[in-house]
Scaffold this motif. Sequence first.
Motif, PDB file in Angstrom:
ATOM      1  N   LEU A  59       0.821  -1.208   0.000  1.00 41.13           N
ATOM      2  CA  LEU A  59       0.000   0.000   0.000  1.00 41.13           C
ATOM      3  C   LEU A  59       0.858   1.263   0.000  1.00 41.13           C
ATOM      4  O   LEU A  59       0.553   2.228  -0.711  1.00 41.13           O
ATOM      5  N   ALA A  60       1.923   1.276   0.789  1.00 42.08           N
ATOM      6  CA  ALA A  60       2.806   2.448   0.823  1.00 42.08           C
ATOM      7  C   ALA A  60       3.370   2.721  -0.563  1.00 42.08           C
ATOM      8  O   ALA A  60       3.489   3.877  -0.991  1.00 42.08           O
ATOM      9  N   GLU A  61       3.680   1.648  -1.264  1.00 39.35           N
ATOM     10  CA  GLU A  61       4.207   1.758  -2.620  1.00 39.35           C
ATOM     11  C   GLU A  61       3.130   2.250  -3.587  1.00 39.35           C
ATOM     12  O   GLU A  61       3.330   3.228  -4.328  1.00 39.35           O
ATOM     13  N   LYS A  62       1.963   1.594  -3.579  1.00 37.09           N
ATOM     14  CA  LYS A  62       0.916   1.895  -4.550  1.00 37.09           C
ATOM     15  C   LYS A  62       0.237   3.244  -4.301  1.00 37.09           C
ATOM     16  O   LYS A  62      -0.219   3.897  -5.237  1.00 37.09           O
ATOM     17  N   LEU A  63       0.162   3.663  -3.051  1.00 37.00           N
ATOM     18  CA  LEU A  63      -0.459   4.945  -2.721  1.00 37.00           C
ATOM     19  C   LEU A  63       0.477   6.123  -2.971  1.00 37.00           C
ATOM     20  O   LEU A  63       0.071   7.278  -2.830  1.00 37.00           O
ATOM     21  N   GLY A  64       1.728   5.828  -3.311  1.00 38.21           N
ATOM     22  CA  GLY A  64       2.686   6.885  -3.623  1.00 38.21           C
ATOM     23  C   GLY A  64       3.307   7.553  -2.420  1.00 38.21           C
ATOM     24  O   GLY A  64       3.909   8.636  -2.539  1.00 38.21           O
ATOM     25  N   PHE A  99       5.250   4.823   6.082  1.00 39.82           N
ATOM     26  CA  PHE A  99       4.552   3.668   6.651  1.00 39.82           C
ATOM     27  C   PHE A  99       3.501   4.093   7.673  1.00 39.82           C
ATOM     28  O   PHE A  99       2.439   3.456   7.775  1.00 39.82           O
ATOM     29  N   TYR A 100       3.772   5.146   8.420  1.00 42.17           N
ATOM     30  CA  TYR A 100       2.769   5.599   9.394  1.00 42.17           C
ATOM     31  C   TYR A 100       1.528   6.123   8.664  1.00 42.17           C
ATOM     32  O   TYR A 100       0.391   5.824   9.059  1.00 42.17           O
ATOM     33  N   LYS A 101       1.728   6.890   7.592  1.00 41.82           N
ATOM     34  CA  LYS A 101       0.591   7.361   6.793  1.00 41.82           C
ATOM     35  C   LYS A 101      -0.194   6.173   6.235  1.00 41.82           C
ATOM     36  O   LYS A 101      -1.426   6.218   6.153  1.00 41.82           O
ATOM     37  N   LEU A 133      -4.903   2.607   6.108  1.00 34.13           N
ATOM     38  CA  LEU A 133      -5.404   1.245   6.212  1.00 34.13           C
ATOM     39  C   LEU A 133      -6.458   1.106   7.300  1.00 34.13           C
ATOM     40  O   LEU A 133      -7.425   0.345   7.159  1.00 34.13           O
ATOM     41  N   GLU A 134      -6.303   1.858   8.373  1.00 32.43           N
ATOM     42  CA  GLU A 134      -7.234   1.789   9.507  1.00 32.43           C
ATOM     43  C   GLU A 134      -8.667   2.125   9.085  1.00 32.43           C
ATOM     44  O   GLU A 134      -9.627   1.568   9.619  1.00 32.43           O
ATOM     45  N   LYS A 135      -8.807   3.017   8.102  1.00 32.02           N
ATOM     46  CA  LYS A 135     -10.138   3.477   7.685  1.00 32.02           C
ATOM     47  C   LYS A 135     -10.588   2.912   6.339  1.00 32.02           C
ATOM     48  O   LYS A 135     -11.755   3.053   5.960  1.00 32.02           O
ATOM     49  N   ALA A 136      -9.685   2.276   5.604  1.00 29.96           N
ATOM     50  CA  ALA A 136      -9.993   1.817   4.251  1.00 29.96           C
ATOM     51  C   ALA A 136     -10.941   0.621   4.250  1.00 29.96           C
ATOM     52  O   ALA A 136     -10.925  -0.212   5.158  1.00 29.96           O
ATOM     53  N   PRO A 141     -12.335  -2.979   2.453  1.00 27.88           N
ATOM     54  CA  PRO A 141     -11.695  -4.065   1.703  1.00 27.88           C
ATOM     55  C   PRO A 141     -11.664  -3.781   0.199  1.00 27.88           C
ATOM     56  O   PRO A 141     -10.692  -4.127  -0.476  1.00 27.88           O
ATOM     57  N   GLU A 142     -12.711  -3.137  -0.316  1.00 28.22           N
ATOM     58  CA  GLU A 142     -12.759  -2.781  -1.736  1.00 28.22           C
ATOM     59  C   GLU A 142     -11.641  -1.807  -2.098  1.00 28.22           C
ATOM     60  O   GLU A 142     -10.961  -1.961  -3.127  1.00 28.22           O
ATOM     61  N   GLN A 143     -11.431  -0.801  -1.263  1.00 30.47           N
ATOM     62  CA  GLN A 143     -10.366   0.171  -1.511  1.00 30.47           C
ATOM     63  C   GLN A 143      -8.989  -0.483  -1.435  1.00 30.47           C
ATOM     64  O   GLN A 143      -8.094  -0.171  -2.220  1.00 30.47           O
ATOM     65  N   ILE A 144      -8.840  -1.393  -0.487  1.00 33.60           N
ATOM     66  CA  ILE A 144      -7.559  -2.087  -0.336  1.00 33.60           C
ATOM     67  C   ILE A 144      -7.275  -2.959  -1.556  1.00 33.60           C
ATOM     68  O   ILE A 144      -6.186  -2.923  -2.125  1.00 33.60           O
ATOM     69  N   ALA A 145      -8.273  -3.729  -1.980  1.00 36.16           N
ATOM     70  CA  ALA A 145      -8.104  -4.601  -3.142  1.00 36.16           C
ATOM     71  C   ALA A 145      -7.770  -3.800  -4.395  1.00 36.16           C
ATOM     72  O   ALA A 145      -7.008  -4.265  -5.255  1.00 36.16           O
ATOM     73  N   ALA A 146      -8.321  -2.612  -4.486  1.00 38.53           N
ATOM     74  CA  ALA A 146      -8.078  -1.767  -5.652  1.00 38.53           C
ATOM     75  C   ALA A 146      -6.666  -1.204  -5.684  1.00 38.53           C
ATOM     76  O   ALA A 146      -6.211  -0.714  -6.719  1.00 38.53           O
ATOM     77  N   ASN A 147      -5.954  -1.297  -4.566  1.00 37.05           N
ATOM     78  CA  ASN A 147      -4.609  -0.732  -4.473  1.00 37.05           C
ATOM     79  C   ASN A 147      -3.516  -1.791  -4.336  1.00 37.05           C
ATOM     80  O   ASN A 147      -2.420  -1.480  -3.861  1.00 37.05           O
ATOM     81  N   VAL A 148      -3.813  -3.016  -4.744  1.00 35.09           N
ATOM     82  CA  VAL A 148      -2.782  -4.052  -4.816  1.00 35.09           C
ATOM     83  C   VAL A 148      -2.827  -4.648  -6.225  1.00 35.09           C
ATOM     84  O   VAL A 148      -3.857  -4.589  -6.903  1.00 35.09           O
ATOM     85  N   PRO A 149      -1.741  -5.232  -6.696  1.00 38.34           N
ATOM     86  CA  PRO A 149      -1.752  -5.870  -8.019  1.00 38.34           C
ATOM     87  C   PRO A 149      -2.794  -6.986  -8.085  1.00 38.34           C
ATOM     88  O   PRO A 149      -2.999  -7.709  -7.106  1.00 38.34           O
TER      89      PRO A 149
END
Length: 337
Positions: free
Chosen positions: A47-52, A248-250, A255-258, A260-268
């Motif tokens: 996520l840290a990578e994909k979120l920029g 990583f803290y960001k 992640l705390e508020k995301a 599952p749909e948002q998380i899945a959309a931000n991984v390969p």
Amino acid sequence: MKMRTLLMAASLLFPALGAAQAADVEKPSLTLGVGGKPLLYYLPLTLAEKLGYFKDEGLTVEINDFGGGAKSLQALIGGSVDAVTGAYEHTIRMQPKKQDIRAVIDLGRYPGIVIAVRKAEADKIKTVADLKGKNIGVTAPGSSTHIMVQYLLTKAGLKQDDASFIGVGGGASAVAAMQKGEIDAISHLDPVISKLEDLGLINVLVDTRTTEGTEKVFGGQNPAAVLYFKESFIKDNPKTVQALTNAFYKTLKWLEKATPEQIAANVPEEYWLGDKTLYMKAVEASRQSYSTDGNIDEASMKSALSLITTTDPSIDPAAIDLSKTFDGSFLAKAKGQ
């Protein structure tokens, strides 16, 4: 015309700001090791990578994915990577070997590891003690999935070599090993575990994805994935370490508020193991395992130490200085920004 002028000014300003931020860190381009990046254990890294967030901190991070956490640790010791996202326990295990390895932020407060048995063996394997003589799949020998089983075997009154351990990797290869009947049980993480459950191939014995399951095993929290460095790198590159900690803290707060749909959309997509819905289910199953504040308290440190000394009696707990395993100063600054 005014709007065009403003846009042109902005296009010149923001790259300049990014360049200034990159110049401010000692090592704007660095290499980070991980052992099984598609696993949800390491979701904050992806996520840290994909979120920029790395780029936001002026960093270009090359990620090297190794077969397991033990291999990424070896890469750090050998100098082929600058940092590692890996198990906190490695910071303790390296102390007697005179290797000063320190975590700066906790990414997972629970191991997230599940011990499960092949359904065809479920009538014979009903407890951890029944794993004696069985073939157990782990991500890689020496990794946290391996050590977890060793810990449980010891607590069950068995020897650590009373079972055979087979490295099955971190993704589709682990699923295939169970499908082919090459292993009787598995110690692994999501999304592999959720995939095997969905296929109806396993029965779960131990589950440390949740607060309840972790407390059953350890009596409390037990830190899992962290960001760690050699102490010498921290000393020589404090701004770089701060920038990574900030990213990583960001990520943890996102992640705390995301959902599952948002998380899945931000991984390969390949991380979904062919099923996005199942991946989101796995995310929800592992939700409790992620840290929300990045801190490791003394009780959690002692819990990790107990796991290690139980599986490796050669390590004297009295000789371990837990204060040197975690440097919370960078996290404190990240929280204050």
